[in-house]
Design a protein around this motif. Structure first.
Motif, short mmCIF file in Angstrom:
data_model
loop_
_atom_site.label_atom_id
_atom_site.label_comp_id
_atom_site.label_asym_id
_atom_site.label_seq_id
_atom_site.Cartn_x
_atom_site.Cartn_y
_atom_site.Cartn_z
N TYR A 23 -10.43 -5.13 -78.57
CA TYR A 23 -9.76 -5.88 -77.51
C TYR A 23 -10.56 -6.07 -76.22
N PHE A 24 -11.72 -5.41 -76.07
CA PHE A 24 -12.44 -5.47 -74.79
C PHE A 24 -13.95 -5.68 -74.93
N SER A 25 -14.47 -5.81 -76.10
CA SER A 25 -15.92 -5.90 -76.29
C SER A 25 -16.44 -7.31 -76.03
N ASP A 26 -17.76 -7.45 -76.16
CA ASP A 26 -18.38 -8.77 -76.01
C ASP A 26 -18.78 -9.36 -77.36
N LYS A 27 -18.21 -8.83 -78.43
CA LYS A 27 -18.50 -9.36 -79.75
C LYS A 27 -17.94 -10.77 -79.90
N LYS A 28 -18.60 -11.59 -80.68
CA LYS A 28 -18.17 -12.98 -80.85
C LYS A 28 -16.76 -13.06 -81.43
N GLU A 29 -16.42 -12.12 -82.31
CA GLU A 29 -15.11 -12.17 -82.95
C GLU A 29 -13.99 -11.59 -82.07
N MET A 30 -14.33 -11.07 -80.90
CA MET A 30 -13.33 -10.53 -79.97
C MET A 30 -12.76 -11.70 -79.18
N VAL A 31 -11.52 -12.07 -79.48
CA VAL A 31 -10.94 -13.31 -78.95
C VAL A 31 -10.04 -13.09 -77.74
N PHE A 32 -9.92 -11.85 -77.27
CA PHE A 32 -8.93 -11.54 -76.23
C PHE A 32 -9.50 -11.55 -74.81
N GLY A 33 -10.72 -12.01 -74.63
CA GLY A 33 -11.39 -11.91 -73.35
C GLY A 33 -10.64 -12.48 -72.17
N ASP A 34 -10.03 -13.64 -72.33
CA ASP A 34 -9.29 -14.25 -71.21
C ASP A 34 -8.13 -13.38 -70.77
N ASP A 35 -7.52 -12.67 -71.70
CA ASP A 35 -6.35 -11.85 -71.39
C ASP A 35 -6.71 -10.41 -71.03
N SER A 36 -7.63 -9.81 -71.78
CA SER A 36 -7.92 -8.39 -71.57
C SER A 36 -8.99 -8.13 -70.53
N LEU A 37 -9.85 -9.11 -70.27
CA LEU A 37 -10.93 -8.93 -69.31
C LEU A 37 -10.72 -9.77 -68.04
N LYS A 38 -10.67 -11.09 -68.21
CA LYS A 38 -10.61 -11.98 -67.06
C LYS A 38 -9.30 -11.86 -66.28
N PHE A 39 -8.18 -11.81 -66.98
CA PHE A 39 -6.87 -11.75 -66.33
C PHE A 39 -6.74 -10.51 -65.42
N PRO A 40 -7.05 -9.31 -65.90
CA PRO A 40 -6.99 -8.15 -65.00
C PRO A 40 -7.97 -8.24 -63.84
N LEU A 41 -9.20 -8.64 -64.12
CA LEU A 41 -10.22 -8.69 -63.07
C LEU A 41 -9.83 -9.66 -61.96
N GLU A 42 -9.34 -10.83 -62.33
CA GLU A 42 -8.94 -11.82 -61.32
C GLU A 42 -7.78 -11.32 -60.46
N ASN A 43 -6.79 -10.73 -61.10
CA ASN A 43 -5.60 -10.34 -60.36
C ASN A 43 -5.80 -9.08 -59.52
N PHE A 44 -6.53 -8.09 -60.04
CA PHE A 44 -6.81 -6.91 -59.23
C PHE A 44 -7.72 -7.27 -58.05
N THR A 45 -8.69 -8.14 -58.29
CA THR A 45 -9.56 -8.57 -57.20
C THR A 45 -8.75 -9.25 -56.12
N LYS A 46 -7.85 -10.12 -56.53
CA LYS A 46 -7.02 -10.83 -55.56
C LYS A 46 -6.16 -9.88 -54.75
N MET A 47 -5.51 -8.94 -55.39
CA MET A 47 -4.59 -8.05 -54.69
C MET A 47 -5.31 -7.08 -53.76
N PHE A 48 -6.47 -6.57 -54.18
CA PHE A 48 -7.17 -5.61 -53.33
C PHE A 48 -7.87 -6.29 -52.15
N THR A 49 -8.44 -7.46 -52.39
CA THR A 49 -9.20 -8.11 -51.32
C THR A 49 -8.32 -8.92 -50.39
N VAL A 50 -7.28 -9.55 -50.94
CA VAL A 50 -6.40 -10.39 -50.12
C VAL A 50 -5.14 -9.63 -49.70
N GLY A 51 -4.65 -8.75 -50.57
CA GLY A 51 -3.43 -8.02 -50.29
C GLY A 51 -3.60 -6.83 -49.38
N HIS A 52 -4.86 -6.50 -49.09
CA HIS A 52 -5.17 -5.40 -48.17
C HIS A 52 -4.55 -4.08 -48.64
#
Length: 260
Positions: A23-52
């Motif tokens: 669910y979290f690797s960089d293997k070609k057959e790992m299809v969950f990247g948008d949900d398991s990697l990008k989605f958390p990174l974008e939202n935590f970044t937003k809340m910590f940097t903008v939400g103070h």
């Protein structure tokens, strides 16, 4: 699917390394990247940097041994205490924290985080920062009233929980009960950030299928409000990948604070 035939994360445990590969690797057959990697990174970044959101102590109560959800948090908290229910998850995480040979490689997630933050050339510094900010990885018993008994944790300024409630809750009452436990170790006014999979019934690790608590956004919001939390931000992302490893319908991110 008969829920009685499914294993449960904190009861049966699983191979944490295989879970990361699925669910979290960089293997070609790992299809969950948008949900398991990008989605958390974008939202935590937003809340910590903008939400103070910042403070002294952050407690992480998440499944498995992933670390990318802490990339933003390590810049805003002095100490991150990680609690894990399974020994294999602790071993896998400590292998990375101690930079041992054979540790899971998080470079792809670190690079993605850098791109989101606009600092893609400083990814090695980010991993070092996470390692220096996590002083303790502790075994916890999720069924005890004090999950770290006999140790009493300091009240947290923030709690992060990724996919844990989805994996351990049997029903709606369980979900509320665990929110109550989270609240007890959170300071008044402290923040709680959750990531979950909506309408999931199972996920797979190796040949085993594990129980997933099935709920929707409306229930999560009402459960938080019922336990004294005020929701500051929420985001739902519909699933776009195709895989029979799991059957969730969408990802949800919720940031809330405990009423004083």
């Amino acid at each position: 699917m008969d829920s009685g035939s499914l294993k449960i994360y904190h009861v049966h445990g699983y191979d944490s390394r295989q879970y990361l590969e699925n669910y979290f690797s960089d293997k070609k057959e790992m299809v969950f990247g948008d949900d398991s990697l990008k989605f958390p990174l974008e939202n935590f970044t937003k809340m910590f940097t903008v939400g103070h959101i910042n403070g002294d102590v952050l407690i992480d109560l998440s499944v498995s041994s992933f670390v990318h959800h802490l990339y933003s948090a390590c810049e805003f908290f002095q100490h991150i205490i990680v609690l894990k229910a399974n020994d294999r998850c602790i071993m896998e995480l400590k292998r990375w924290l101690n930079a041992r040979t054979g540790a899971f490689e998080w470079g792809h997630a670190t690079k993605l985080h850098g791109e989101i933050e606009g600092n893609s050339d400083q990814f090695q510094d980010k991993e070092g920062k996470v390692r220096s900010t996590v002083p303790h990885v502790m075994k916890c018993d999720l069924e005890k009233e004090n999950m770290t008994d006999p140790i009493d944790l300091p009240p947290a300024d923030c709690i992060i929980s990724v996919l844990l409630l989805d994996s351990i809750c049997k029903d709606q009452d369980d979900y509320r009960r665990y929110l109550r436990k989270f609240s007890k170790i959170l300071k008044p006014g402290g923040h709680l950030m959750l990531i979950g999979c909506l309408e999931m019934t199972y996920y797979t690790v190796e040949k085993d299928k594990f129980h997933g608590f099935t709920y929707d956004e409306d229930f999560a919001r009402k459960a938080l409000a019922g336990e004294g939390f005020v929701i500051d931000y929420s985001k739902v992302q519909k699933r776009t990948n195709v895989s029979n490893l799991t059957d969730y319908k969408a990802m949800i991110f919720i940031a809330a604070h405990k009423e004083k």
